[in-house]
Write an enzyme that holds these catalytic residues in place. Structure first.
Site, PDB file in Angstrom:
ATOM      1  N   LYS A 124       0.196   5.799   8.525  1.00  0.00           N
ATOM      2  CA  LYS A 124       0.931   5.947   7.261  1.00  0.00           C
ATOM      3  C   LYS A 124      -0.057   6.037   6.095  1.00  0.00           C
ATOM      4  CE  LYS A 124       1.669   2.750   4.516  1.00  0.00           C
ATOM      5  NZ  LYS A 124       1.863   1.467   3.836  1.00  0.00           N
ATOM      6  N   SER A 172       0.870  -1.194   0.000  1.00  0.00           N
ATOM      7  CA  SER A 172       0.000   0.000   0.000  1.00  0.00           C
ATOM      8  C   SER A 172       0.893   1.225   0.000  1.00  0.00           C
ATOM      9  CB  SER A 172      -0.892  -0.007   1.247  1.00  0.00           C
ATOM     10  OG  SER A 172      -1.821  -1.052   1.169  1.00  0.00           O
ATOM     11  N   LYS A 198      -7.289   1.896  -2.522  1.00  0.00           N
ATOM     12  CA  LYS A 198      -6.856   1.470  -1.192  1.00  0.00           C
ATOM     13  C   LYS A 198      -6.845   2.662  -0.234  1.00  0.00           C
ATOM     14  CE  LYS A 198      -5.182  -0.913   2.225  1.00  0.00           C
ATOM     15  NZ  LYS A 198      -3.942  -1.663   2.395  1.00  0.00           N
TER      16      LYS A 198
END
Lengths: 300, 300
Positions: free
Chosen positions: A249, A106, A181
């Site tokens: 993150k 990701s 995502k």
């Protein structure tokens, strides 16, 4: 590019897999069990099982690429993917033209488009295919996978992705998988905050949390997160799961994307601030449902 | 208080129903169809059907109360309930001792405790029983109901509640039903914002919204709200449903409760601000899923 070191159904592919962590190891194992030839590197205790079941161990990312027609990446963050692909002894230095890179990490959608450009200039294809569903999804090959890339590259990747996931959607060109995502992580993060703020207020109001969670299920408040993360909050069980720092993150990517496109994300910003509070209190390796802990355990 | 103008299974009760709006009318109809004797007042076009099916029309809340053993309230806001109960010609001026008041409105938990005290001093019982599930839930008698009150009062209310709802949970003493409804509205409001911020970012990123909604379903982002309100956002269909201004009112109760108990609700505050923006732009009577519109239609 029509040469395709086959990924037709039943065909066995030479796959290099880089990133043998909590997610990567069971994903690689599923590829191995689907009959593919696997080359890996940086084998640790957790991933030793891959070698025992027939995976070859290579000395570098370059050697992994040289031994493979398809290279799968499952790394923690954008700089890791950049380094493994483009660094000295990296994938690009060993990749034969006509190969395919599938990045399942990701990472930044913007960086993804740049990396895909580099890979294409070297004569190979690039697909971004980040996942959702956690360790259990990786183990049971039930991951949700968001795919970005050119149709021919995605077609080539698809049989391999099916060995690792269940709900697999081609979202658009390169970067569209990562963009989806990011959207997923915004919705998941904010829904956890929704349940956390609701249950924290319930606790403060003197209500029984388990009864509240039960009473709300079945109404509009119903969600997978009320069911799973809500139960963690009721029990105070915050071992991961998905770590707070990794979700932080991902929401960093969301804030960057929101700024890039001029999209407003006011509540997401509030969640990021809560996550930073959690990390400052040493809860970076707790499950993201520990957002409840931030609200209910006042500091000093 | 053991005198109970019966609510045992199959027994028919003299019920007064006050508040014949979008929710109240079908709820009253379900009580009528369960065989109870109904007295109402302020019959308008929408609620004419109740009189046609045998409900008696009274001239005031006082007369409704005088003709009933149980009085059910379904009113817009805290001041409405206070006025109908304690005002001139209100319920308390007509209520015989040994009666029961069931307030199904969504109002302040704190005010609820005060009102219950007044009703108890007059020799009757009080139950708060706010609902979730909207007009469809009211029509189909599938409402989720959060109940607060003393056990004997709740036992007496239960057969009537079962004629209107499906998931009915006794949350605790008087006020606990309202407190749970507040928690529900926090979670629902924030989950709508979660889906709205996610889909707004998806749209800005150039993704196809319908595909994104579909791709996310099945993962951790799964919720009733992604399913229903997400579909509204995909279609741009914002006719209510549940009106923005009513959800704003409910979150006002949440902010008051949070302040009262010292509970932190940072993302809820961000949602309230978005709702106020919506209302300022004249979208107070749109469905609460129009939070998406606030994020995607920048003001001039």
């Amino acid at each position: 590019m029509t040469t395709s070191a086959g990924t037709r159904k039943g065909e066995h592919v030479r796959i290099g897999f880089i990133g043998l962590g909590v997610m990567g190891t069971p994903m690689a194992l599923n590829l191995l069990e689907a009959g593919h030839r696997l080359t890996v590197h940086r084998v640790k205790e957790r991933s030793q099982v891959l070698v025992e079941r027939g995976a070859a161990a290579a000395a570098s990312a370059k050697e992994v690429a040289a031994a493979s027609d398809v290279v799968v990446l499952m790394l923690p963050d954008t700089p890791d993917v950049e380094h493994v692909l483009t660094g000295d002894g990296g994938v690009l230095s060993g990749l034969a033209p006509g190969s395919l890179v599938i990045d399942m990490s990701s990472i930044s959608p913007v960086a993804t488009r740049d990396l895909a450009q580099r890979v294409r200039e070297a004569g190979s294809g690039y697909v971004d295919a980040p996942v959702s569903g956690g360790e259990a999804g990786a183990q049971q090959a039930t991951l949700t996978i968001f795919v970005g890339g050119a149709a021919a590259d995605v077609d080539r990747a698809m049989p391999l992705l099916r060995a690792m996931g269940r709900t697999i959607t081609h979202m658009g060109e390169v970067g569209a998988g990562q963009a989806t995502k990011v959207v997923n992580q915004v919705i998941v993060g904010l829904t956890i905050e929704a349940v956390a703020e609701g249950l924290a207020l319930a606790e403060a109001s003197g209500l029984d949390l388990a009864t509240v969670r039960e009473a709300l299920s079945g109404g509009f408040a119903t969600s997978r997160i009320l069911e799973l993360h809500g139960q963690r909050m009721v029990e105070g069980a915050f071992e991961p799961g998905f770590r707070m720092r990794l979700h932080r993150k991902d929401l960093g990517l969301a804030l960057a994307a929101a700024e890039h496109y001029g999209s407003d994300v006011p509540a997401t910003r509030a969640v990021v601030s809560q996550m930073e509070d959690a990390i400052a209190r040493g809860w970076d390796d707790l499950d993201h449902s520990a957002l409840f802990k931030v609200l209910t355990e006042r500091s000093g």
